[in-house]
Design a protein around this motif. Sequence first.
Motif, PDB file in Angstrom:
ATOM      1  N   ALA A  14       0.832  -1.209   0.000  1.00  0.00           N
ATOM      2  CA  ALA A  14       0.000   0.000   0.000  1.00  0.00           C
ATOM      3  C   ALA A  14       0.869   1.262   0.000  1.00  0.00           C
ATOM      4  O   ALA A  14       0.563   2.248  -0.680  1.00  0.00           O
ATOM      5  CB  ALA A  14      -0.933  -0.004   1.211  1.00  0.00           C
ATOM      6  N   LEU A  15       1.969   1.236   0.738  1.00  0.00           N
ATOM      7  CA  LEU A  15       2.881   2.395   0.753  1.00  0.00           C
ATOM      8  C   LEU A  15       3.482   2.618  -0.634  1.00  0.00           C
ATOM      9  O   LEU A  15       3.522   3.754  -1.128  1.00  0.00           O
ATOM     10  CB  LEU A  15       3.994   2.193   1.794  1.00  0.00           C
ATOM     11  N   CYS A  16       3.945   1.550  -1.281  1.00  0.00           N
ATOM     12  CA  CYS A  16       4.507   1.675  -2.633  1.00  0.00           C
ATOM     13  C   CYS A  16       3.462   2.238  -3.599  1.00  0.00           C
ATOM     14  O   CYS A  16       3.746   3.130  -4.394  1.00  0.00           O
ATOM     15  CB  CYS A  16       4.977   0.313  -3.163  1.00  0.00           C
ATOM     16  N   TRP A  17       2.246   1.706  -3.503  1.00  0.00           N
ATOM     17  CA  TRP A  17       1.148   2.123  -4.391  1.00  0.00           C
ATOM     18  C   TRP A  17       0.859   3.617  -4.216  1.00  0.00           C
ATOM     19  O   TRP A  17       0.696   4.353  -5.196  1.00  0.00           O
ATOM     20  CB  TRP A  17      -0.090   1.278  -4.045  1.00  0.00           C
ATOM     21  N   LYS A  18       0.841   4.080  -2.979  1.00  0.00           N
ATOM     22  CA  LYS A  18       0.543   5.483  -2.707  1.00  0.00           C
ATOM     23  C   LYS A  18       1.714   6.395  -3.121  1.00  0.00           C
ATOM     24  O   LYS A  18       1.515   7.438  -3.734  1.00  0.00           O
ATOM     25  CB  LYS A  18       0.219   5.640  -1.210  1.00  0.00           C
ATOM     26  N   VAL A  19       2.921   5.980  -2.793  1.00  0.00           N
ATOM     27  CA  VAL A  19       4.113   6.785  -3.098  1.00  0.00           C
ATOM     28  C   VAL A  19       4.285   6.916  -4.619  1.00  0.00           C
ATOM     29  O   VAL A  19       4.647   7.972  -5.134  1.00  0.00           O
ATOM     30  CB  VAL A  19       5.361   6.136  -2.445  1.00  0.00           C
ATOM     31  N   LYS A  20       3.978   5.833  -5.324  1.00  0.00           N
ATOM     32  CA  LYS A  20       4.102   5.806  -6.792  1.00  0.00           C
ATOM     33  C   LYS A  20       3.243   6.891  -7.456  1.00  0.00           C
ATOM     34  O   LYS A  20       3.568   7.396  -8.523  1.00  0.00           O
ATOM     35  CB  LYS A  20       3.677   4.412  -7.262  1.00  0.00           C
ATOM     36  N   GLN A  21       2.125   7.272  -6.797  1.00  0.00           N
ATOM     37  CA  GLN A  21       1.222   8.272  -7.367  1.00  0.00           C
ATOM     38  C   GLN A  21       1.737   9.701  -7.209  1.00  0.00           C
ATOM     39  O   GLN A  21       1.186  10.632  -7.773  1.00  0.00           O
ATOM     40  CB  GLN A  21      -0.150   8.187  -6.689  1.00  0.00           C
ATOM     41  N   SER A  22       2.796   9.883  -6.435  1.00  0.00           N
ATOM     42  CA  SER A  22       3.286  11.237  -6.183  1.00  0.00           C
ATOM     43  C   SER A  22       3.976  11.810  -7.417  1.00  0.00           C
ATOM     44  O   SER A  22       4.862  11.172  -7.982  1.00  0.00           O
ATOM     45  CB  SER A  22       4.283  11.212  -5.018  1.00  0.00           C
ATOM     46  N   PRO A  23       3.597  13.024  -7.814  1.00  0.00           N
ATOM     47  CA  PRO A  23       4.274  13.665  -8.946  1.00  0.00           C
ATOM     48  C   PRO A  23       5.746  13.962  -8.647  1.00  0.00           C
ATOM     49  O   PRO A  23       6.531  14.203  -9.572  1.00  0.00           O
ATOM     50  CB  PRO A  23       3.501  14.970  -9.154  1.00  0.00           C
ATOM     51  N   LEU A  24       6.120  13.921  -7.379  1.00  0.00           N
ATOM     52  CA  LEU A  24       7.512  14.188  -7.013  1.00  0.00           C
ATOM     53  C   LEU A  24       8.407  12.980  -7.247  1.00  0.00           C
ATOM     54  O   LEU A  24       9.628  13.082  -7.212  1.00  0.00           O
ATOM     55  CB  LEU A  24       7.608  14.539  -5.521  1.00  0.00           C
ATOM     56  N   VAL A  25       7.790  11.821  -7.463  1.00  0.00           N
ATOM     57  CA  VAL A  25       8.550  10.567  -7.427  1.00  0.00           C
ATOM     58  C   VAL A  25       8.796   9.997  -8.818  1.00  0.00           C
ATOM     59  O   VAL A  25       7.872   9.841  -9.615  1.00  0.00           O
ATOM     60  CB  VAL A  25       7.800   9.530  -6.543  1.00  0.00           C
ATOM     61  N   SER A  26      10.056   9.685  -9.100  1.00  0.00           N
ATOM     62  CA  SER A  26      10.399   9.083 -10.394  1.00  0.00           C
ATOM     63  C   SER A  26      10.463   7.567 -10.291  1.00  0.00           C
ATOM     64  O   SER A  26      10.142   6.857 -11.239  1.00  0.00           O
ATOM     65  CB  SER A  26      11.741   9.624 -10.875  1.00  0.00           C
ATOM     66  N   GLU A  27      10.859   7.061  -9.129  1.00  0.00           N
ATOM     67  CA  GLU A  27      11.040   5.617  -8.998  1.00  0.00           C
ATOM     68  C   GLU A  27      10.803   5.167  -7.562  1.00  0.00           C
ATOM     69  O   GLU A  27      11.228   5.833  -6.621  1.00  0.00           O
ATOM     70  CB  GLU A  27      12.480   5.260  -9.393  1.00  0.00           C
ATOM     71  N   VAL A  28      10.120   4.037  -7.426  1.00  0.00           N
ATOM     72  CA  VAL A  28       9.882   3.455  -6.097  1.00  0.00           C
ATOM     73  C   VAL A  28      10.603   2.114  -6.024  1.00  0.00           C
ATOM     74  O   VAL A  28      10.480   1.283  -6.926  1.00  0.00           O
ATOM     75  CB  VAL A  28       8.369   3.221  -5.845  1.00  0.00           C
ATOM     76  N   PHE A  29      11.350   1.910  -4.949  1.00  0.00           N
ATOM     77  CA  PHE A  29      12.035   0.638  -4.716  1.00  0.00           C
ATOM     78  C   PHE A  29      11.453  -0.016  -3.464  1.00  0.00           C
ATOM     79  O   PHE A  29      11.114   0.684  -2.509  1.00  0.00           O
ATOM     80  CB  PHE A  29      13.534   0.857  -4.486  1.00  0.00           C
ATOM     81  N   ALA A  30      11.376  -1.341  -3.485  1.00  0.00           N
ATOM     82  CA  ALA A  30      10.932  -2.078  -2.298  1.00  0.00           C
ATOM     83  C   ALA A  30      11.987  -3.103  -1.940  1.00  0.00           C
ATOM     84  O   ALA A  30      12.390  -3.909  -2.778  1.00  0.00           O
ATOM     85  CB  ALA A  30       9.602  -2.767  -2.560  1.00  0.00           C
ATOM     86  N   ALA A  31      12.449  -3.071  -0.681  1.00  0.00           N
ATOM     87  CA  ALA A  31      13.453  -4.030  -0.228  1.00  0.00           C
ATOM     88  C   ALA A  31      12.912  -4.807   0.961  1.00  0.00           C
ATOM     89  O   ALA A  31      12.641  -4.196   1.993  1.00  0.00           O
ATOM     90  CB  ALA A  31      14.737  -3.301   0.176  1.00  0.00           C
ATOM     91  N   PRO A  32      12.708  -6.128   0.888  1.00  0.00           N
ATOM     92  CA  PRO A  32      12.832  -6.894  -0.338  1.00  0.00           C
ATOM     93  C   PRO A  32      11.552  -6.898  -1.177  1.00  0.00           C
ATOM     94  O   PRO A  32      11.578  -7.356  -2.308  1.00  0.00           O
ATOM     95  CB  PRO A  32      13.138  -8.309   0.176  1.00  0.00           C
ATOM     96  N   GLY A  33      10.434  -6.388  -0.627  1.00  0.00           N
ATOM     97  CA  GLY A  33       9.168  -6.388  -1.359  1.00  0.00           C
ATOM     98  C   GLY A  33       8.626  -7.791  -1.560  1.00  0.00           C
ATOM     99  O   GLY A  33       9.121  -8.757  -0.969  1.00  0.00           O
ATOM    100  N   ASN A  34       7.558  -7.883  -2.371  1.00  0.00           N
ATOM    101  CA  ASN A  34       7.039  -9.204  -2.750  1.00  0.00           C
ATOM    102  C   ASN A  34       6.601  -9.160  -4.207  1.00  0.00           C
ATOM    103  O   ASN A  34       6.499  -8.076  -4.795  1.00  0.00           O
ATOM    104  CB  ASN A  34       5.922  -9.661  -1.790  1.00  0.00           C
ATOM    105  N   ASP A  35       6.320 -10.349  -4.783  1.00  0.00           N
ATOM    106  CA  ASP A  35       6.022 -10.423  -6.220  1.00  0.00           C
ATOM    107  C   ASP A  35       4.800  -9.595  -6.609  1.00  0.00           C
ATOM    108  O   ASP A  35       4.698  -9.127  -7.739  1.00  0.00           O
ATOM    109  CB  ASP A  35       5.782 -11.889  -6.631  1.00  0.00           C
ATOM    110  N   GLY A  36       3.878  -9.416  -5.673  1.00  0.00           N
ATOM    111  CA  GLY A  36       2.651  -8.689  -5.983  1.00  0.00           C
ATOM    112  C   GLY A  36       2.837  -7.188  -6.109  1.00  0.00           C
ATOM    113  O   GLY A  36       1.946  -6.474  -6.552  1.00  0.00           O
ATOM    114  N   MET A  37       3.999  -6.685  -5.717  1.00  0.00           N
ATOM    115  CA  MET A  37       4.237  -5.232  -5.751  1.00  0.00           C
ATOM    116  C   MET A  37       4.863  -4.771  -7.052  1.00  0.00           C
ATOM    117  O   MET A  37       5.103  -3.578  -7.226  1.00  0.00           O
ATOM    118  CB  MET A  37       5.234  -4.829  -4.654  1.00  0.00           C
TER     119      MET A  37
END
Length: 424
Positions: A14-37
Amino acid sequence: MKVLIIGRGGREHALCWKVKQSPLVSEVFAAPGNDGMEDVAARVPIQESEQETLVQFALENEIALTIIGPEAPLLEGLADRFRQAGLTVFGPNRAAAEIEGSKAFAKDLMRKHGIPTAEYAVFEDYEEARTYLQEKGAPIVVKADGPASGKGVIVAQTIAEAEAALREMLLEHRFGEASAKVVLEEFMEGEELSLMALVHGEKVIPLEPAQDHKRAYDGDRGPNTGGMGAYSPVPHIPITIIEQAVETILKPCARALVQEGRPFTGVLYAGLMITKDGPKVVEFNARFGDPETQVVLPRMESDLVEVILRVLDEQRPTINWTEEAVVGVVAAAEGYPGKSETGAVIQGLDELSPAVLVFHAGTAKNQQGQFVTTGGRAFLLASRGTTIQTAKDAAYGCLERVRCPGIYYRTDIGYRALKNRFVP
Ligand code: AMP
Ligand code: GLY
């Protein structure tokens, strides 16, 4: 700017999904994340505990903001390490995360600073704890001091049950170091509520409240879990109660941590009991709640990244929220919260309307590219609606179309709001 999210569960999705929508953001990384992200974040194969490797990754990739999801890395001092390296991180240092890491610390802080909570005492000695127990009687709550993966709280209905819990924790060292100390706490009656705030020092910016469903089965029966669903807003709890909780609990707690030389930066989560004497603290967490985050962030209209940067920059951002309700239902693998099945293929997720939100936790993709369960809570499906009822109906309508052998979910997420009269 580039943002790094640390963790691998539904909250982090949910954090990745929300952060990804920010016009300030070019790239979102998840460590280690999961396949669904993978639709919203690039995976980085570094574990939450690998502090030096994470810091190095953040420096080399010029990560402008890191958000730490789970409590374990916070309690291990990951935020301290990021700050030492000059990186911007949203998450408390070890000393401030102690508010979640030690229940005895949290209770003593609340007592010292007059923050409303249940009456309690802390014990390391079994016989002393037993004497107190005889004096107080049941029901009573027995809590391991330290982190015990959600299993360290026993709400004992009888003295015998409480004694057994004390024995397991203090004499048999069931949770090792985490149960070397226990808190015996007065049983509180009332309605539970999760209230989170973005905090930086004494600055407290509350988020919209949510309600979690911790028991495995309908009607709040069965074993405790990490949370089987959540919804927001919580319309049957008056706004005045929420405001009272901000003024008497969240703000004083942030101030107390500053006064104790442990200033907090990150999400302060208050698990509250709304008693007849007003809101009281059940527990504090030092991070976003899971599954609350999955239903609160979809209601946030403001840019989360901009809001966090303003919080860190000595400003006081206002957050805009939609009036819409969000209901999120967790689908868990067979056997959860005990030992659960893995490898069941999940079908039908890609046929759902794009308006439906699916946040993955215990899933992975198999070689055919299908999602399979990896144990525990598989995913949370969230729907929006003008009311809790319509959001709930939409969520369950979608879940019925998801096919996965052995998967189960509660059918009553949101029921507390619905049994009370709800005026939208
Ligand atoms: P925790 O693991 O700290 O979230 O606690 C699990 C659950 O135990 C809470 O969500 C409450 O339902 C219950 N609980 C904890 N402390 C108390 C208390 N003092 N009175 C009543 N219920 C409690
Ligand atoms: N939903 C409870 C927690 O995040 O601890």
